[in-house]
Scaffold this active site. Structure first.
Site, PDB file in Angstrom:
ATOM      1  N   ASP A 122       0.775  -1.235   0.000  1.00 15.68           N
ATOM      2  CA  ASP A 122       0.000   0.000   0.000  1.00 15.68           C
ATOM      3  C   ASP A 122       0.807   1.288   0.000  1.00 15.68           C
ATOM      4  O   ASP A 122       0.608   2.143  -0.843  1.00 15.68           O
ATOM      5  CB  ASP A 122      -0.934   0.009   1.208  1.00 15.68           C
ATOM      6  CG  ASP A 122      -1.883  -1.167   1.198  1.00 15.68           C
ATOM      7  OD1 ASP A 122      -1.649  -2.096   0.417  1.00 15.68           O
ATOM      8  OD2 ASP A 122      -2.836  -1.179   1.967  1.00 15.68           O
ATOM      9  N   LYS A 123       1.681   1.491   0.951  1.00 14.53           N
ATOM     10  CA  LYS A 123       2.362   2.782   1.087  1.00 14.53           C
ATOM     11  C   LYS A 123       3.686   2.816   0.349  1.00 14.53           C
ATOM     12  O   LYS A 123       4.237   3.882   0.096  1.00 14.53           O
ATOM     13  CB  LYS A 123       2.634   3.108   2.571  1.00 14.53           C
ATOM     14  CG  LYS A 123       1.427   2.969   3.481  1.00 14.53           C
ATOM     15  CD  LYS A 123       0.226   3.697   2.954  1.00 14.53           C
ATOM     16  CE  LYS A 123      -1.079   3.165   3.498  1.00 14.53           C
ATOM     17  NZ  LYS A 123      -1.288   1.734   3.394  1.00 14.53           N
ATOM     18  N   CYS A 193      -2.464  -8.724  -1.970  1.00 12.50           N
ATOM     19  CA  CYS A 193      -3.752  -9.397  -1.771  1.00 12.50           C
ATOM     20  C   CYS A 193      -4.666  -9.208  -2.980  1.00 12.50           C
ATOM     21  O   CYS A 193      -4.735  -8.127  -3.571  1.00 12.50           O
ATOM     22  CB  CYS A 193      -4.408  -8.886  -0.496  1.00 12.50           C
ATOM     23  SG  CYS A 193      -3.427  -9.235   0.977  1.00 12.50           S
ATOM     24  N   GLU A 446      -5.927   2.657   9.258  1.00 14.87           N
ATOM     25  CA  GLU A 446      -7.000   1.951   8.560  1.00 14.87           C
ATOM     26  C   GLU A 446      -7.825   1.173   9.581  1.00 14.87           C
ATOM     27  O   GLU A 446      -7.301   0.719  10.602  1.00 14.87           O
ATOM     28  CB  GLU A 446      -6.427   0.976   7.530  1.00 14.87           C
ATOM     29  CG  GLU A 446      -5.813   1.662   6.340  1.00 14.87           C
ATOM     30  CD  GLU A 446      -5.294   0.686   5.302  1.00 14.87           C
ATOM     31  OE1 GLU A 446      -4.976   1.146   4.203  1.00 14.87           O
ATOM     32  OE2 GLU A 446      -5.197  -0.523   5.592  1.00 14.87           O
ATOM     33  N   SER A 472      -9.065   0.361   4.834  1.00 17.12           N
ATOM     34  CA  SER A 472      -8.370  -0.526   3.914  1.00 17.12           C
ATOM     35  C   SER A 472      -9.078  -0.498   2.569  1.00 17.12           C
ATOM     36  O   SER A 472     -10.294  -0.305   2.485  1.00 17.12           O
ATOM     37  CB  SER A 472      -8.386  -1.948   4.471  1.00 17.12           C
ATOM     38  OG  SER A 472      -8.104  -2.890   3.459  1.00 17.12           O
TER      39      SER A 472
END
Length: 558
Positions: A122-123, A193, A446, A472
């Site tokens: 994600d980041k 994911c 999140e 999320s």
């Protein structure tokens, strides 16, 4: 032409530096070539990163084939899934800045001439893009690829299935054996994911922006195509250096508009409302939350992937990937934007529209017959969120698009989860979780643990959730995040009390606190900012420097 690496390796005065390079095994021929930094977030902590060492070696092979010398270094990578639901989530968003800073510092210190940026999750992907903008060295980003979906009892499952399975277990719908079977099936191997969560959304946007190679977003992590992309990315970085094609040539305002439209068509993660503006800020391109709002009203939703539906990234890949989505959106895109994998983004488009179907449905719909005439992310505003807030509209049930109810207020995520577990929250309520913004969190945690409990339990479709924190990319339901200004900054969230009515209207982009302005002013006089949750270390510095979520949560002074 003069290269940044010349200041490290050329001339008699640089004999000490060349001596150190020789200690690495480099010879005169190696040092005569451009030096290409390979930034790699490989680790054995995160499934999305555990295979990146292999990709880095292949990218290095591509760099050598193209006539340059690769030099690999590492940066951190945090797994939001492992950090979820406890204090570790405070570290997630701040890690974006650490990734950007570390890549910037390594490239600056060692005089790299070009970059291959290898990342998953994600980041880390946006952090590397931010660094690419700051440095403006020829660069290619290579994402690690999606994880294959798991399968259990003939149904596809993923990590979000497990989070929602916890709620089913808590409510008595499932026993221990059922939850354990899901746990063992949901994440079958390396990769990010498998749904349209934040990691895969960002991978898609890298391709749509033109800084990743075509097909790079959706080829599975363990597929032969991923290995081919790795080598090709190494060659592409050297080709960009030879053409003097730099990130700021590619990441224009028009490129961000293209990427946003792809995001909206895919119903991507609301976290992109933080990351795209932050990357644009580093690219000196004017792009923000107002653009998301404007474009969402004019960009149709074309694909319904998990968590909004049952389809996964592998189905999108089979349908032609991001190139096929861009082909469907072609009349709305600026295809003249430059791209690292071709002359322009036009070279990334699929040759023809895709009619591919999976699980009994078309994967990519057409402009003429969209899932919805508006995009999958909506920006709301009103007296509770003067600067805006965001919701993944594509994952909200029709009955919840217009909703109002009394507020149930919590000052942190843990208190809200405890209240859910104690069955305190009632159907029809609006759950308010505040002091979870960028500075107040700190780190804008999140809340997948909370949203999954709601979505997987008896309150699914019966309550809304409003927070100055975030969600999320796997969250679904009426979950409204990024409320700005945040409560810790004195935003209206800090004035909400139990029982206050909050009204949501997604179609009209409204969020309203039904309390008279005079009463809010009276409450404001009594408000006191809560004590900081951390008193030393990196999070204290972050809280002092971070800006509003409405501007991408960028650090002041950047």
């Amino acid at each position: 032409m003069s290269l940044p690496s010349d200041q490290v390796k050329k001339g008699a005065a640089r004999a000490p530096q060349r001596s150190l390079l020789r200690a690495l095994g480099l010879n005169d021929d190696d040092m005569s070539r451009p030096l290409v930094g390979i930034a790699n977030s490989y680790n054995t902590v995160v499934p999305g990163h555990m295979h990146l060492d292999r990709l880095a070696k292949l990218a290095a092979d591509g760099v050598r084939e193209a006539g340059a010398t690769p030099m690999e270094f590492n940066t951190i990578g945090i797994c939001d899934g492992l950090a979820m639901g406890h204090a570790g989530m405070h570290a997630s968003l701040p890690s974006r800045e650490l990734v950007a800073d570390s890549v910037e510092m390594m490239a600056l210190a060692h005089g790299f001439d070009a970059l291959v940026l290898i990342a998953s999750c994600d980041k880390i992907v946006p952090g590397m893009l931010m660094a690419a903008c700051r440095l403006n060295l020829p660069a290619v980003i290579l994402t690690g690829g999606p994880m294959a979906a798991g399968e259990l009892d003939g149904k596809l499952v993923d990590l979000i299935s497990v989070f929602e399975g916890v709620a089913k277990h808590q409510s008595g719908q499932w026993n221990d054996e059922q939850l354990a079977a899901l746990e063992c099936a949901a994440c079958p191997g390396p990769g990010s994911c498998s749904g349209m969560f934040t990691a895969n959304t960002m991978a898609c946007l890298c391709e749509a922006l033109g800084l990743a190679l075509p097909g790079g977003a959706t080829a599975l992590a363990q597929s032969p195509r991923r290995a081919e992309l790795a080598q090709a990315s190494g060659r592409a970085a050297v080709a960009a250096l030879k053409k003097n094609l730099r990130p700021l040539d590619i990441l224009t305002k028009e490129a961000f508009i293209n990427a946003c439209r792809v995001d909206l068509a895919l119903g991507g993660s609301t976290n992109t409302c933080l990351h795209l503006p932050a990357i644009a800020h580093e690219a000196r391109a004017e792009f923000g939350l107002a653009d998301f709002d404007r474009l969402s009203k004019k960009t149709p939703h074309l694909s319904k992937l998990s968590p909004a539906g049952d389809l996964r990234i592998e189905h999108l890949d089979a349908a032609g990937g991001v190139g096929a989505v861009m082909k469907a959106l072609e009349p709305l895109l600026d295809t003249t934007c430059k791209a690292v994998g071709g002359e322009s983004i036009a070279d990334y488009l699929a040759p023809q529209p895709s009619a591919y179907e999976a699980l009994g449905q078309r994967v990519i719909n057409t402009l003429e017959a969209p899932l919805s005439p508006q995009g999958g992310i909506a920006v709301l505003s009103g007296n509770l969120a003067p600067d805006g807030c965001v919701v993944k509209a594509a994952a909200v049930a029709p009955a919840m698009r217009v909703f109002s109810g009394p507020a149930r207020v919590f000052d942190c995520e843990e208190d809200a989860v405890a209240a859910y577990n104690a069955q305190v929250i009632e159907p029809g309520e609006v759950i308010v979780v505040r002091y979870e913004g960028p500075a107040g969190g700190p780190g804008m945690r999140e809340m997948l643990a909370l949203t999954a409990l709601i979505s997987g339990g008896p309150l699914d479709g019966k309550v809304a959730l409003v927070t100055d924190g975030r969600f999320s990319g796997g969250s679904r339901g009426a979950a409204i995040g990024h409320v700005s200004p945040e409560a810790a900054a004195g935003g209206p969230m800090c004035l909400v009390q139990n029982g206050d009515v909050i009204a949501l209207d997604l179609d009209n982009r409204k969020i309203e606190l039904k309390v008279e302005e005079a009463e809010l002013e009276r409450r404001r006089k009594d408000w006191r900012k809560p004590e900081a949750k951390f008193t030393r270390g990196a999070l204290v510095r972050y809280a002092a420097l971070v800006g509003s979520a409405a501007g991408g949560a960028v650090l002041k002074g950047n």
